[in-house]
Write an enzyme that holds these catalytic residues in place. Structure first.
Site, mmCIF file in Angstrom:
data_model
loop_
_atom_site.group_PDB
_atom_site.id
_atom_site.type_symbol
_atom_site.label_atom_id
_atom_site.label_comp_id
_atom_site.label_asym_id
_atom_site.label_seq_id
_atom_site.Cartn_x
_atom_site.Cartn_y
_atom_site.Cartn_z
ATOM 1 N N ASP A 612 0.855 -1.176 0.000
ATOM 2 C CA ASP A 612 0.000 0.000 0.000
ATOM 3 C C ASP A 612 0.905 1.245 0.000
ATOM 4 O O ASP A 612 1.808 1.357 -0.818
ATOM 5 C CB ASP A 612 -0.935 -0.053 1.208
ATOM 6 C CG ASP A 612 -2.008 1.020 1.196
ATOM 7 O OD1 ASP A 612 -3.042 0.825 0.528
ATOM 8 O OD2 ASP A 612 -1.814 2.053 1.858
ATOM 9 N N HIS A 815 -6.929 -6.633 -1.349
ATOM 10 C CA HIS A 815 -5.907 -5.607 -1.146
ATOM 11 C C HIS A 815 -4.942 -5.942 -0.012
ATOM 12 O O HIS A 815 -3.774 -5.555 -0.067
ATOM 13 C CB HIS A 815 -6.595 -4.267 -0.853
ATOM 14 C CG HIS A 815 -5.642 -3.143 -0.628
ATOM 15 N ND1 HIS A 815 -4.863 -2.609 -1.633
ATOM 16 C CD2 HIS A 815 -5.309 -2.444 0.507
ATOM 17 C CE1 HIS A 815 -4.110 -1.636 -1.147
ATOM 18 N NE2 HIS A 815 -4.365 -1.525 0.142
#
Length: 838
Positions: A612, A815
């Protein structure tokens, strides 16, 4: 403390039983960190703060006043010559000024008795430690406080945040003494009441209040003691029905054949720990995850105290096994039980106790924990009826008792009777439930921090937050250092599916000890595992909203593979500092923090792994600090060339004003407030597996470097504001215990530090115009098949600007790839690291 207050029998017993070999004070060791901009004299500031709050805890200005000839218990009286400089001292800490040195000094100091001519407490402030740390050692006599009173005293004096409370100044009041005629009148009234309702239970419960002279001459003491004996007799008479019922219950339990095994388990075997002791003391500390202990307790069907007993049992068991001195019969622990009612802050002792087997004869940690839970339940049942007797027994008084008890205590300590008589209990284990204004309490001394000592007579204590210190036998640091591994054994047993010994549903929350490093103007918290000789080490960089804990699976796997691994809480997150200026979170600062960490740990080069936002940082490392980077791994986050325009304007154009990154630019921080006010909902909503795509869903054309589809709803603040987990069909990726770690951390830190990273995106873009965006170190890109925000298509074309690139696709992951597919991600990191760097 306006008037003299006689000590109860229990409080006074700690004075009578004290000998040079057996101090009866309790102690606490805390580590505080001064802010980098602290300009004052901490010692003087601390002393002034305590002086301003002395009226909140009158016991701090009370000294002992002995009865003539020691015929009765002493009294607390206000010290009219009180001098705070005789109670708060600067401690001298020799080189190397570290915590190990501090522990040795504290062990030596704890062996010294308190001066009974003054109030029975002392504070020592140790300055000049590394990383701007301050050590605070305090000790107070057990005659003043028990654990509950100590916690109450701590709450009165200290603060729960670095911002001090406003303490109201003391109000003056005149001392009013009773005239002789008033004493006589009260005596007549009480006498009449006594004979009117001599055995009335209500009267006994309420008690009668006979007058006292309040003087310390021999005649007054005899008079006051007579009044006390009459009051006690009335209470005793009214309590006879309760006491008879208690005796009946105890006899019933003892005579019950089912209880005989429980009684037998409370008989303590002889051990090498239960011997005569000297005046020497040792002190050691180790940190244990409180959330882990609570999780194990919950899933095992026990209490936190049971887990503390199991940890202590494992430590003592190993300690004795190494010396071939473990008894065949299980050892026992004396476990204090507070009788203090909620809100009671009196500075005295209100404590009871029980004897409990700690199953040291059981090798398997899980079976040992189960046995301890069963034994502690039985011990509580056996001891429960006796609790009703304690208020009657705790303040018995007999003229001449003080001198007699002191003589007996001295004879016992000097005659080595402890080497001959069987011990009442082998060890003592207690789990007893701060900030100084303007400074932070280090995690070394927080709620998850435990102290251990071999205790009087050679008992073993583990304490949470407040620590009681006692005599030591042998290598205490050696034993205390095994507490963490004992906890790991207990928890690891809970995960052992293969052996069929799983405590159902338990999830381990394993992390190495939290450490700190000064870097780039901040203090950074980090976790390190694996051999320090391994090179190049792997640095794991988390994203938003994450912390180093997000890498828990990779830390364990890489360390087990012999790889040195370091995971920091990055700037603005978790245990790391959170500067206020938004500009302090630009890319220069974020990459500079990692370089400073390498400098502090004396690391030349490292492999940087980022997920991320952490991915954006690690791809920038070889562009800005190529000499410190051995390799780069991006997880989900691709490396891209410099955007053709301000990225915020690109986001606004593609996704609209409600896109979360665009909302983060709002100077009113409205998004921060939503997340800060809904911490649990935030992690409930974010940390879930994505809904699998339908086969009939329209295919998205790949858009290299851009990422999410413009049709995707990225109004995250509004989603969190209206989120209800009951209506979410997605599967959580965190166990309740894991989620609680995130919730607790962000409840304390807030989200603003991490969101400030986004507020520097335009600044980063403007300042990167002259940077060559080609990455020239070995690189790995790990993509997640079902990441809708950073889909695999976002990594298309990376080969053009990453000269040495390998790509790997994780199927079925959303994710949060390193947490959703931890084994696969860890295996790929290990395989790539070995292939490229040996």
């Amino acid at each position: 403390m306006a008037d003299a207050k006689k000590l109860s029998s229990m409080d006074a017993s700690f004075l009578y039983l004290e000998t040079p070999e057996m101090p009866m004070h309790v102690g606490s060791m805390a580590i505080f960190r001064l802010p980098d901009d602290y300009k004052g004299d901490f010692f003087e500031d601390f002393k002034a703060m305590i002086a301003s709050r002395l009226h909140v805890a009158p016991i701090l200005k009370a000294r002992l006043e002995k009865a003539p000839l020691d015929i009765d218990h002493p009294s607390w009286v206000e010290d009219d010559q009180f001098d705070i400089d005789r109670h708060i001292f600067r401690g001298s800490l020799p080189a190397p000024h570290d915590r190990a040195t501090l522990e040795r000094i504290v062990g030596w100091m704890h062996a010294k008795l308190l001066n009974r001519a003054r109030p029975l407490w002392e504070f020592y402030v140790f300055e000049g430690m590394k990383d701007n740390e301050i050590g605070l050692y305090s000790k107070m006599h057990h005659a003043c406080i028990d654990g509950g009173a100590g916690a109450a005293l701590t709450n009165m004096i200290y603060d729960v945040t670095p911002v001090p409370r406003k303490i109201e100044p003391p109000t003056g009041r005149a001392k009013v003494g009773q005239e002789p005629r008033d004493i006589a009148a009260n005596l007549v009234d009480s006498y009449q009441q006594l004979w009117t309702k001599p055995f009335d239970a209500a009267t006994a419960a309420r008690g009668i209040d006979l007058p006292r002279s309040g003087k310390s001459d021999l005649g007054s003491i005899l008079f006051d003691n007579a009044m006390f004996q009459i009051e006690s007799a009335v209470k005793f008479a009214g309590s006879i029905p309760t006491m008879l019922k208690t005796v009946s219950d105890v006899v019933g339990k003892i005579s019950d054949p089912k209880s005989r095994d429980s009684i037998a388990s409370m008989v303590s075997p002889s051990t090498i720990l239960n011997k005569s002791i000297s005046s020497e003391r040792s002190f050691a500390g180790v940190s244990i995850s409180l959330s882990e202990a609570k999780a194990v307790a919950k899933q095992a069907g026990g209490k936190l105290n049971d887990v503390v007993l199991a940890i202590s049992s494992g430590v003592v068991r190993r300690y004795l096994l190494e010396r071939s001195a473990l008894p065949a019969k299980s050892m026992t622990a004396a476990v204090p039980i507070s009788l203090r009612e909620e809100g009671n802050t009196e500075a005295n002792n209100q404590v009871f106790g029980m004897i409990c087997s700690i199953a040291t004869n059981i090798e398997d940690p899980k079976a040992r924990l189960e046995a301890i839970i069963a034994q502690s339940t039985k011990s509580k049942e056996m001891s429960h009826p006796l609790r009703a007797l304690m208020p009657q027994m705790s303040n018995l008084s007999m003229l001449g008792a003080p001198i007699m008890v002191q003589i007996l205590a001295l004879l016992y300590s000097r005659s080595s009777l402890s080497d001959v008589l069987p011990p009442a209990a082998n060890v003592t284990v207690s789990n007893v439930p701060a900030h100084l204004p303007g400074v932070d309490l280090d995690s070394w001394a927080c709620a998850q921090h435990h102290r251990a000592e071999l205790s009087r007579p050679a008992g073993f204590r583990v304490h949470r937050r407040r620590q009681h210190h006692s005599p030591c036998v042998g290598s205490l640091r050696h034993a205390a250092g095994r507490i963490r591994r004992a906890a790991g054994r207990v928890c690891a047993a809970a995960r052992s599916h293969e052996r069929g010994k799983l405590i159902q549903g338990i999830t381990m929350l394993e992390m190495p000890p939290l450490q700190f490093a000064q870097t780039n103007g901040i203090r950074m918290g980090y976790y390190e595992a694996g051999p320090k000789t391994d090179t190049p080490p792997v640095i794991l960089c988390h994203g938003w909203p994450e912390i180093a804990f997000s890498w828990r699976h990779q830390i364990k796997a890489l360390a087990a593979a012999g790889i040195r691994v370091i995971a920091p809480d990055q700037r603005g997150y978790g245990a790391t500092d959170r500067p206020e200026p938004v500009e302090s979170y630009d890319m220069e600062h974020l990459t500079g923090d990692l370089v400073g960490l390498l400098d502090r740990l004396k690391i030349d080069k490292a492999i940087f792994v980022g997920h991320d936002w952490g991915g954006f940082i690690v791809w920038q490392m070889p562009l800005r600090h190529i000499d410190r980077v051995a390799g780069v791994v991006g997880i989900n986050t691709p490396h891209t060339n410099r955007a053709p325009a301000d990225p915020i304007e690109l986001f606004r154009k593609r996704f609209g004003e409600h896109m979360y990154i665009v909302q983060f630019q709002d100077p009113t921080h409205s998004a921060d407030k939503i997340f800060n006010g809904r911490v649990e909902q935030t992690f409930d909503a974010f940390m879930r597996k994505p809904v699998p795509r339908s086969d009939t869903a329209p295919a998205e054309p790949p858009t290299a470097g851009v990422g999410a589809s413009p049709r995707l709803n990225l109004a995250f603040p509004q989603m969190i504001a209206n989120y209800d987990a009951k209506h979410d069909p997605r599967t959580p990726i965190l166990s309740p215990e894991e989620k609680q770690v995130f919730v607790d951390t962000f409840t304390k830190s807030g989200f603003t530090g991490g969101i400030n990273w986004y507020r520097n995106m335009s600044r980063n873009w403007q300042r990167s115009a002259d940077i060559d965006h080609t990455v020239r170190v070995p690189s790995l890109m790990i993509m997640a098949e079902n990441d809708h925000v950073l889909p695999p298509s976002a990594a298309d074309g990376m080969e053009k600007i990453v000269a040495d690139l390998e790509k790997y696709l994780v199927r079925g992951s959303g994710h949060w790839t390193q947490q959703e597919k931890p084994d696969e991600v860890s295996a790929k990191l290990i395989e790539w690291r070995r292939k490229r760097f040996g």
